[in-house]
Design an enzyme around this catalytic site. Sequence first.
Site, PDB file in Angstrom:
ATOM      1  N   ASN A  51      10.304  -5.114  -4.408  1.00 40.07           N
ATOM      2  CA  ASN A  51       8.668  -5.166  -4.857  1.00 40.07           C
ATOM      3  C   ASN A  51       8.122  -3.726  -3.908  1.00 40.07           C
ATOM      4  O   ASN A  51       7.326  -3.761  -2.930  1.00 40.07           O
ATOM      5  CB  ASN A  51       8.322  -6.809  -3.724  1.00 40.07           C
ATOM      6  CG  ASN A  51       6.374  -6.373  -3.942  1.00 40.07           C
ATOM      7  OD1 ASN A  51       6.141  -5.980  -5.110  1.00 40.07           O
ATOM      8  ND2 ASN A  51       5.678  -7.261  -3.144  1.00 40.07           N
ATOM      9  N   GLY A  73       5.548  -0.153  -4.832  1.00 38.45           N
ATOM     10  CA  GLY A  73       5.175   0.845  -6.028  1.00 38.45           C
ATOM     11  C   GLY A  73       5.745   1.928  -5.870  1.00 38.45           C
ATOM     12  O   GLY A  73       4.762   3.202  -6.641  1.00 38.45           O
ATOM     13  N   GLY A  99       1.038  -1.347   0.085  1.00 39.75           N
ATOM     14  CA  GLY A  99      -0.248  -0.152  -0.447  1.00 39.75           C
ATOM     15  C   GLY A  99       0.791   1.378   0.624  1.00 39.75           C
ATOM     16  O   GLY A  99       2.423   1.095  -0.327  1.00 39.75           O
ATOM     17  N   CYS A 105      12.234  -2.254   2.320  1.00 36.43           N
ATOM     18  CA  CYS A 105      10.841  -1.334   1.723  1.00 36.43           C
ATOM     19  C   CYS A 105       9.397  -0.634   2.454  1.00 36.43           C
ATOM     20  O   CYS A 105       9.868   0.263   2.756  1.00 36.43           O
ATOM     21  CB  CYS A 105      10.085  -2.376   1.564  1.00 36.43           C
ATOM     22  SG  CYS A 105       9.222  -2.586  -0.348  1.00 36.43           S
ATOM     23  N   GLU A 162      16.296  -9.969   2.946  1.00 35.67           N
ATOM     24  CA  GLU A 162      16.659 -10.876   2.502  1.00 35.67           C
ATOM     25  C   GLU A 162      16.488 -12.130   1.696  1.00 35.67           C
ATOM     26  O   GLU A 162      16.247 -12.841   2.182  1.00 35.67           O
ATOM     27  CB  GLU A 162      15.400 -11.382   3.776  1.00 35.67           C
ATOM     28  CG  GLU A 162      13.825 -10.799   3.040  1.00 35.67           C
ATOM     29  CD  GLU A 162      13.937  -9.420   2.916  1.00 35.67           C
ATOM     30  OE1 GLU A 162      12.719  -9.408   2.096  1.00 35.67           O
ATOM     31  OE2 GLU A 162      14.383  -8.945   2.143  1.00 35.67           O
ATOM     32  N   HIS A 204      15.060  -5.633  -0.703  1.00 35.42           N
ATOM     33  CA  HIS A 204      14.716  -6.861  -0.259  1.00 35.42           C
ATOM     34  C   HIS A 204      16.357  -7.766   0.439  1.00 35.42           C
ATOM     35  O   HIS A 204      16.407  -8.820  -0.411  1.00 35.42           O
ATOM     36  CB  HIS A 204      14.005  -8.085  -0.593  1.00 35.42           C
ATOM     37  CG  HIS A 204      12.750  -7.194  -0.221  1.00 35.42           C
ATOM     38  ND1 HIS A 204      11.607  -7.504   0.737  1.00 35.42           N
ATOM     39  CD2 HIS A 204      11.855  -6.646  -0.757  1.00 35.42           C
ATOM     40  CE1 HIS A 204      10.448  -7.550   1.115  1.00 35.42           C
ATOM     41  NE2 HIS A 204      10.488  -6.028  -0.299  1.00 35.42           N
TER      42      HIS A 204
END
Length: 371
Positions: A301, A303, A233, A259, A345, A343
Amino acid sequence: MKAFLILEDGTVFEGTSIGSTRESISEIVFNTSMTGYLEVLTDPSYAGQAVVMTYPLIGNYGICYEDMESERAWPDGFIVRELADVPSNFRCEDTIQNFLVKYDIPGICGIDTRALTKRLRGKGVMNGMITTDESFNLDKILPKIREYQCKGVVRKVTCKEKYTMLPDEIQEKSEKDASAVYKVALLDLGAKRNIARSLVKRGCKVTVYPAYTSADEILASSPDGIMLSNGPGDPKECVEIVHEIGKLADSGIPIFAICLGHQLMALSQGGDTFKLKYGHRGGNHPVKDMITGKVYISSQNHGYAVDETSIPQDAEPSFTNVNDRTNEGIRYLKKPIYTTQFHPEACPGPKDSDFLFDRFMQMMAENQSGN
Protein backbone atom coordinates in the site's frame (compact mmCIF):
# COMPACT_ATOMS: atom_id res chain seq x y z
CA MET A 1 -29.77 8.52 -3.25
CA LYS A 2 -27.64 9.32 -6.28
CA ALA A 3 -23.92 9.96 -5.84
CA PHE A 4 -21.26 11.15 -8.25
CA LEU A 5 -17.52 10.60 -8.51
CA ILE A 6 -15.93 13.49 -10.41
CA LEU A 7 -12.30 13.11 -11.49
CA GLU A 8 -9.96 16.03 -12.07
CA ASP A 9 -9.94 15.29 -15.83
CA GLY A 10 -13.68 15.98 -15.93
CA THR A 11 -14.82 12.34 -16.05
CA VAL A 12 -18.03 11.75 -14.07
CA PHE A 13 -19.26 8.40 -12.73
CA GLU A 14 -22.84 8.19 -11.47
CA GLY A 15 -23.85 5.65 -8.85
CA THR A 16 -25.60 5.24 -5.51
CA SER A 17 -24.53 6.87 -2.27
CA ILE A 18 -23.22 4.63 0.53
CA GLY A 19 -21.97 5.62 3.96
CA SER A 20 -21.84 9.30 4.86
CA THR A 21 -23.40 11.84 2.51
CA ARG A 22 -20.79 14.52 3.12
CA GLU A 23 -18.86 15.88 0.14
CA SER A 24 -15.21 14.85 -0.05
CA ILE A 25 -12.21 15.69 -2.25
CA SER A 26 -9.25 13.33 -2.11
CA GLU A 27 -6.72 11.35 -4.13
CA ILE A 28 -8.41 8.40 -5.87
CA VAL A 29 -6.45 5.13 -5.67
CA PHE A 30 -7.31 1.49 -6.34
CA ASN A 31 -6.71 -1.69 -4.34
CA THR A 32 -6.63 -5.12 -6.01
CA SER A 33 -7.27 -7.24 -2.88
CA MET A 34 -10.07 -9.80 -3.11
CA THR A 35 -10.61 -9.77 0.66
CA GLY A 36 -9.57 -7.72 3.69
CA TYR A 37 -11.67 -4.64 3.05
CA LEU A 38 -11.89 -3.88 6.80
CA GLU A 39 -8.11 -3.91 7.08
CA VAL A 40 -7.97 -1.57 4.07
CA LEU A 41 -10.49 0.81 5.65
CA THR A 42 -8.56 0.91 8.93
CA ASP A 43 -5.06 1.21 7.43
CA PRO A 44 -3.75 4.72 8.31
CA SER A 45 -1.76 4.76 5.05
CA TYR A 46 -5.03 5.60 3.23
CA ALA A 47 -5.50 8.93 5.01
CA GLY A 48 -6.21 11.62 2.43
CA GLN A 49 -7.28 9.11 -0.22
CA ALA A 50 -10.47 7.49 -1.52
CA VAL A 51 -10.11 3.76 -2.21
CA VAL A 52 -11.50 1.95 -5.24
CA MET A 53 -11.88 -1.79 -4.60
CA THR A 54 -11.35 -3.64 -7.89
CA TYR A 55 -12.97 -6.86 -6.64
CA PRO A 56 -16.64 -6.48 -7.69
CA LEU A 57 -18.45 -7.62 -4.51
CA ILE A 58 -17.49 -6.01 -1.21
CA GLY A 59 -18.98 -6.54 2.24
CA ASN A 60 -20.14 -10.14 1.94
CA TYR A 61 -18.67 -11.17 5.31
CA GLY A 62 -19.55 -7.92 7.07
CA ILE A 63 -17.52 -6.20 9.77
CA CYS A 64 -15.66 -7.81 12.67
CA TYR A 65 -14.29 -5.02 14.84
CA GLU A 66 -11.54 -7.25 16.22
CA ASP A 67 -9.91 -7.22 12.77
CA MET A 68 -9.44 -3.43 12.64
CA GLU A 69 -5.83 -2.40 11.99
CA SER A 70 -6.20 0.87 13.92
CA GLU A 71 -8.72 2.53 16.21
CA ARG A 72 -10.78 4.02 13.36
CA ALA A 73 -11.25 4.17 9.59
CA TRP A 74 -9.04 6.56 7.63
CA PRO A 75 -9.92 6.89 3.90
CA ASP A 76 -11.79 9.96 2.70
CA GLY A 77 -13.94 7.83 0.42
CA PHE A 78 -14.86 4.24 -0.47
CA ILE A 79 -15.75 3.21 -4.03
CA VAL A 80 -17.16 -0.22 -4.96
CA ARG A 81 -19.02 -1.96 -7.78
CA GLU A 82 -21.50 -3.79 -5.55
CA LEU A 83 -22.03 -3.60 -1.80
CA ALA A 84 -23.42 -6.69 -0.04
CA ASP A 85 -26.64 -5.76 1.77
CA VAL A 86 -26.86 -8.93 3.86
CA PRO A 87 -23.43 -10.12 5.07
CA SER A 88 -22.99 -13.72 6.15
CA ASN A 89 -20.25 -14.82 8.53
CA PHE A 90 -20.27 -16.29 12.04
CA ARG A 91 -17.99 -13.44 13.23
CA CYS A 92 -20.00 -10.66 11.59
CA GLU A 93 -20.91 -7.80 13.96
CA ASP A 94 -21.99 -5.06 11.55
CA THR A 95 -22.39 -4.03 7.91
CA ILE A 96 -20.04 -1.87 5.87
CA GLN A 97 -22.86 0.63 5.39
CA ASN A 98 -23.16 1.17 9.15
CA PHE A 99 -19.38 1.19 9.50
CA LEU A 100 -18.96 3.94 6.88
CA VAL A 101 -21.68 6.03 8.51
CA LYS A 102 -20.10 5.54 11.95
CA TYR A 103 -16.76 6.94 10.76
CA ASP A 104 -18.27 9.58 8.45
CA ILE A 105 -16.79 8.13 5.27
CA PRO A 106 -18.66 8.96 2.04
CA GLY A 107 -18.86 6.30 -0.64
CA ILE A 108 -20.37 5.35 -3.93
CA CYS A 109 -21.43 1.99 -5.36
CA GLY A 110 -22.92 0.82 -8.63
CA ILE A 111 -20.27 2.40 -10.86
CA ASP A 112 -18.04 0.62 -13.39
CA THR A 113 -14.96 0.17 -11.18
CA ARG A 114 -13.15 -1.65 -14.00
CA ALA A 115 -13.45 1.40 -16.26
CA LEU A 116 -12.40 3.66 -13.38
CA THR A 117 -9.35 1.52 -12.59
CA LYS A 118 -8.30 1.40 -16.26
CA ARG A 119 -8.50 5.21 -16.36
CA LEU A 120 -6.33 5.52 -13.26
CA ARG A 121 -3.82 3.02 -14.67
CA GLY A 122 -3.72 4.84 -18.00
CA LYS A 123 -3.56 8.44 -16.81
CA GLY A 124 -2.19 7.89 -13.33
CA VAL A 125 -3.65 8.60 -9.92
CA MET A 126 -6.02 11.57 -9.98
CA ASN A 127 -7.84 13.72 -7.47
CA GLY A 128 -11.60 13.34 -7.32
CA MET A 129 -14.75 14.39 -5.53
CA ILE A 130 -17.56 12.25 -4.13
CA THR A 131 -20.78 14.23 -3.92
CA THR A 132 -24.54 13.70 -3.70
CA ASP A 133 -25.23 17.18 -5.15
CA GLU A 134 -27.01 16.56 -8.45
CA SER A 135 -26.72 20.22 -9.45
CA PHE A 136 -22.91 20.32 -9.39
CA ASN A 137 -21.16 22.72 -11.78
CA LEU A 138 -18.06 21.18 -13.34
CA ASP A 139 -16.51 24.54 -14.21
CA LYS A 140 -16.66 25.60 -10.57
CA ILE A 141 -15.58 22.40 -8.83
CA LEU A 142 -12.82 21.12 -11.15
CA PRO A 143 -10.34 23.82 -10.02
CA LYS A 144 -11.02 22.85 -6.39
CA ILE A 145 -10.47 19.18 -7.17
CA ARG A 146 -7.21 19.85 -9.01
CA GLU A 147 -5.89 22.02 -6.16
CA TYR A 148 -6.21 19.26 -3.56
CA GLN A 149 -2.97 18.01 -2.01
CA CYS A 150 -2.54 15.19 0.49
CA LYS A 151 -0.69 17.13 3.20
CA GLY A 152 -0.03 16.70 6.92
CA VAL A 153 -1.38 13.16 7.05
CA VAL A 154 1.37 11.58 9.19
CA ARG A 155 0.64 14.05 11.99
CA LYS A 156 -3.05 13.23 11.58
CA VAL A 157 -2.71 9.45 11.95
CA THR A 158 0.11 8.99 14.48
CA CYS A 159 -0.62 8.19 18.13
CA LYS A 160 -0.86 11.18 20.47
CA GLU A 161 1.32 9.75 23.22
CA LYS A 162 3.56 6.74 23.68
CA TYR A 163 2.23 3.43 25.00
CA THR A 164 3.57 -0.08 25.61
CA MET A 165 2.47 -3.53 24.45
CA LEU A 166 3.62 -6.65 26.32
CA PRO A 167 3.53 -10.38 25.54
CA ASP A 168 0.82 -12.29 27.41
CA GLU A 169 3.33 -14.25 29.45
CA ILE A 170 4.78 -11.00 30.82
CA GLN A 171 1.39 -9.48 31.58
CA GLU A 172 0.53 -12.56 33.63
CA LYS A 173 3.66 -12.25 35.82
CA SER A 174 5.00 -9.56 38.10
CA GLU A 175 7.58 -7.09 36.80
CA LYS A 176 10.12 -8.74 39.10
CA ASP A 177 9.68 -12.21 37.61
CA ALA A 178 9.16 -11.39 33.94
CA SER A 179 11.29 -9.87 31.21
CA ALA A 180 10.81 -9.47 27.49
CA VAL A 181 13.10 -11.12 24.97
CA TYR A 182 13.88 -7.68 23.52
CA LYS A 183 12.73 -4.10 23.98
CA VAL A 184 11.62 -2.59 20.67
CA ALA A 185 10.84 1.08 20.02
CA LEU A 186 8.20 1.42 17.29
CA LEU A 187 7.97 4.83 15.61
CA ASP A 188 4.31 5.22 14.67
CA LEU A 189 4.15 6.92 11.27
CA GLY A 190 0.68 5.45 10.76
CA ALA A 191 1.33 1.94 11.98
CA LYS A 192 -0.95 -1.01 11.36
CA ARG A 193 -1.61 -2.92 14.58
CA ASN A 194 -0.18 -6.15 13.27
CA ILE A 195 3.34 -4.71 13.15
CA ALA A 196 3.40 -4.43 16.93
CA ARG A 197 1.51 -7.72 17.30
CA SER A 198 4.10 -9.50 15.13
CA LEU A 199 6.82 -8.36 17.55
CA VAL A 200 4.83 -9.01 20.71
CA LYS A 201 4.08 -12.60 19.71
CA ARG A 202 7.84 -13.12 19.41
CA GLY A 203 8.25 -12.08 23.04
CA CYS A 204 9.17 -8.41 22.53
CA LYS A 205 8.15 -5.52 24.74
CA VAL A 206 7.04 -2.87 22.23
CA THR A 207 6.92 0.82 23.12
CA VAL A 208 5.06 2.81 20.47
CA TYR A 209 6.18 6.43 19.99
CA PRO A 210 4.43 9.31 18.16
CA ALA A 211 5.96 10.09 14.76
CA TYR A 212 7.55 13.38 15.85
CA THR A 213 9.35 11.96 18.89
CA SER A 214 13.01 12.98 19.01
CA ALA A 215 15.72 10.41 18.45
CA ASP A 216 17.22 11.38 21.81
CA GLU A 217 14.05 10.40 23.66
CA ILE A 218 13.85 7.04 21.89
CA LEU A 219 17.53 6.26 22.44
CA ALA A 220 17.29 7.27 26.11
CA SER A 221 15.09 4.21 26.70
CA SER A 222 17.95 1.94 25.51
CA PRO A 223 15.92 -0.18 23.07
CA ASP A 224 17.35 -3.40 21.67
CA GLY A 225 15.79 -2.62 18.31
CA ILE A 226 13.91 0.14 16.50
CA MET A 227 10.95 -0.36 14.16
CA LEU A 228 9.84 2.28 11.63
CA SER A 229 6.24 1.75 10.52
CA ASN A 230 4.18 2.32 7.43
CA GLY A 231 2.26 5.56 6.96
CA PRO A 232 0.57 7.91 4.48
CA GLY A 233 1.64 10.75 2.22
CA ASP A 234 4.74 12.03 0.45
CA PRO A 235 7.92 10.96 2.32
CA LYS A 236 9.68 14.20 1.33
CA GLU A 237 7.14 16.14 3.38
CA CYS A 238 8.47 14.51 6.58
CA VAL A 239 11.62 16.65 6.85
CA GLU A 240 11.75 16.71 10.68
CA ILE A 241 11.19 12.97 10.96
CA VAL A 242 13.88 12.21 8.37
CA HIS A 243 16.37 14.24 10.42
CA GLU A 244 15.60 12.24 13.58
CA ILE A 245 15.72 8.92 11.70
CA GLY A 246 19.22 9.84 10.56
CA LYS A 247 20.23 10.04 14.22
CA LEU A 248 18.63 6.67 14.92
CA ALA A 249 20.51 5.15 11.99
CA ASP A 250 23.82 6.34 13.44
CA SER A 251 23.10 4.80 16.85
CA GLY A 252 24.22 1.28 15.95
CA ILE A 253 20.91 -0.16 17.18
CA PRO A 254 19.27 -2.66 14.76
CA ILE A 255 16.48 -1.07 12.71
CA PHE A 256 13.73 -2.68 10.67
CA ALA A 257 11.59 -0.34 8.55
CA ILE A 258 8.43 -0.94 6.53
CA CYS A 259 6.81 1.07 3.70
CA LEU A 260 6.97 4.80 4.61
CA GLY A 261 9.65 3.92 7.16
CA HIS A 262 11.66 2.32 4.34
CA GLN A 263 11.37 5.51 2.27
CA LEU A 264 12.27 7.83 5.16
CA MET A 265 15.32 5.74 6.02
CA ALA A 266 16.50 6.00 2.40
CA LEU A 267 16.04 9.78 2.47
CA SER A 268 17.98 10.02 5.74
CA GLN A 269 20.91 8.18 4.11
CA GLY A 270 21.07 10.42 1.05
CA GLY A 271 18.66 8.49 -1.17
CA ASP A 272 15.73 9.84 -3.17
CA THR A 273 12.06 8.95 -3.67
CA PHE A 274 9.55 9.51 -6.46
CA LYS A 275 5.81 9.21 -6.97
CA LEU A 276 4.57 6.13 -8.82
CA LYS A 277 2.08 6.54 -11.65
CA TYR A 278 -0.68 4.67 -9.82
CA GLY A 279 1.02 3.00 -6.86
CA HIS A 280 0.99 -0.54 -5.51
CA ARG A 281 -2.04 -1.41 -3.39
CA GLY A 282 -3.30 -4.94 -2.80
CA GLY A 283 -2.45 -8.37 -1.47
CA ASN A 284 -1.08 -9.92 -4.65
CA HIS A 285 2.16 -8.11 -5.51
CA PRO A 286 5.18 -10.34 -6.34
CA VAL A 287 8.59 -9.34 -4.95
CA LYS A 288 11.89 -11.07 -5.69
CA ASP A 289 14.62 -11.71 -3.11
CA MET A 290 17.80 -10.48 -4.81
CA ILE A 291 20.00 -13.02 -3.03
CA THR A 292 17.99 -16.24 -3.24
CA GLY A 293 15.99 -15.43 -6.37
CA LYS A 294 12.84 -16.60 -4.59
CA VAL A 295 9.61 -14.71 -5.31
CA TYR A 296 7.11 -13.92 -2.55
CA ILE A 297 3.55 -12.65 -2.89
CA SER A 298 3.26 -9.53 -0.77
CA SER A 299 0.78 -7.07 0.68
CA GLN A 300 1.43 -3.49 -0.42
CA ASN A 301 0.00 0.00 0.00
CA HIS A 302 2.13 2.87 -1.25
CA GLY A 303 2.17 5.59 -3.87
CA TYR A 304 5.88 6.44 -3.65
CA ALA A 305 9.05 4.42 -4.13
CA VAL A 306 12.78 4.72 -3.48
CA ASP A 307 14.83 5.59 -6.56
CA GLU A 308 17.18 2.62 -6.75
CA THR A 309 19.82 4.65 -8.58
CA SER A 310 20.06 6.92 -5.52
CA ILE A 311 20.85 4.18 -3.00
CA PRO A 312 24.19 4.96 -1.30
CA GLN A 313 27.26 2.83 -2.02
CA ASP A 314 27.22 1.22 1.41
CA ALA A 315 23.76 -0.24 0.76
CA GLU A 316 22.26 -2.68 -1.73
CA PRO A 317 18.78 -3.61 -3.01
CA SER A 318 17.39 -6.68 -1.21
CA PHE A 319 14.03 -7.05 -3.00
CA THR A 320 12.64 -5.89 -6.33
CA ASN A 321 9.08 -5.66 -7.64
CA VAL A 322 8.57 -8.34 -10.29
CA ASN A 323 5.91 -6.29 -12.11
CA ASP A 324 7.66 -2.96 -12.62
CA ARG A 325 11.21 -3.53 -11.27
CA THR A 326 10.91 -0.80 -8.63
CA ASN A 327 12.82 -1.17 -5.37
CA GLU A 328 11.14 -3.23 -2.63
CA GLY A 329 13.87 -3.40 0.00
CA ILE A 330 17.31 -2.20 1.03
CA ARG A 331 20.06 -3.78 3.10
CA TYR A 332 22.51 -1.30 4.64
CA LEU A 333 25.92 -2.98 4.66
CA LYS A 334 27.73 -0.91 7.32
CA LYS A 335 24.80 -0.52 9.70
CA PRO A 336 22.36 -3.05 11.20
CA ILE A 337 19.47 -1.71 9.11
CA TYR A 338 17.06 -3.65 6.91
CA THR A 339 14.06 -2.07 5.19
CA THR A 340 11.18 -3.26 2.97
CA GLN A 341 8.68 -1.41 0.84
CA PHE A 342 6.06 -4.15 1.18
CA HIS A 343 4.22 -5.27 4.35
CA PRO A 344 5.65 -8.46 5.92
CA GLU A 345 3.06 -8.19 8.73
CA ALA A 346 0.41 -8.51 5.97
CA CYS A 347 -2.96 -8.74 7.74
CA PRO A 348 -5.13 -9.98 6.17
CA GLY A 349 -2.41 -11.54 4.05
CA PRO A 350 -0.51 -13.05 2.41
CA LYS A 351 2.00 -13.96 5.11
CA ASP A 352 4.76 -15.22 2.80
CA SER A 353 7.31 -12.69 4.10
CA ASP A 354 6.45 -12.91 7.81
CA PHE A 355 9.91 -14.44 8.34
CA LEU A 356 11.43 -10.95 8.05
CA PHE A 357 10.37 -10.32 11.65
CA ASP A 358 12.45 -13.34 12.62
CA ARG A 359 15.35 -11.81 10.73
CA PHE A 360 14.90 -8.65 12.82
CA MET A 361 14.98 -10.77 15.98
CA GLN A 362 18.24 -12.29 14.73
CA MET A 363 19.69 -8.82 14.09
CA MET A 364 18.99 -7.85 17.69
CA ALA A 365 20.49 -11.11 18.97
CA GLU A 366 23.67 -10.60 16.91
CA ASN A 367 23.96 -7.00 18.09
CA GLN A 368 23.75 -8.05 21.72
CA SER A 369 26.34 -10.79 21.27
CA GLY A 370 28.66 -8.39 19.45
CA ASN A 371 28.73 -10.36 16.19
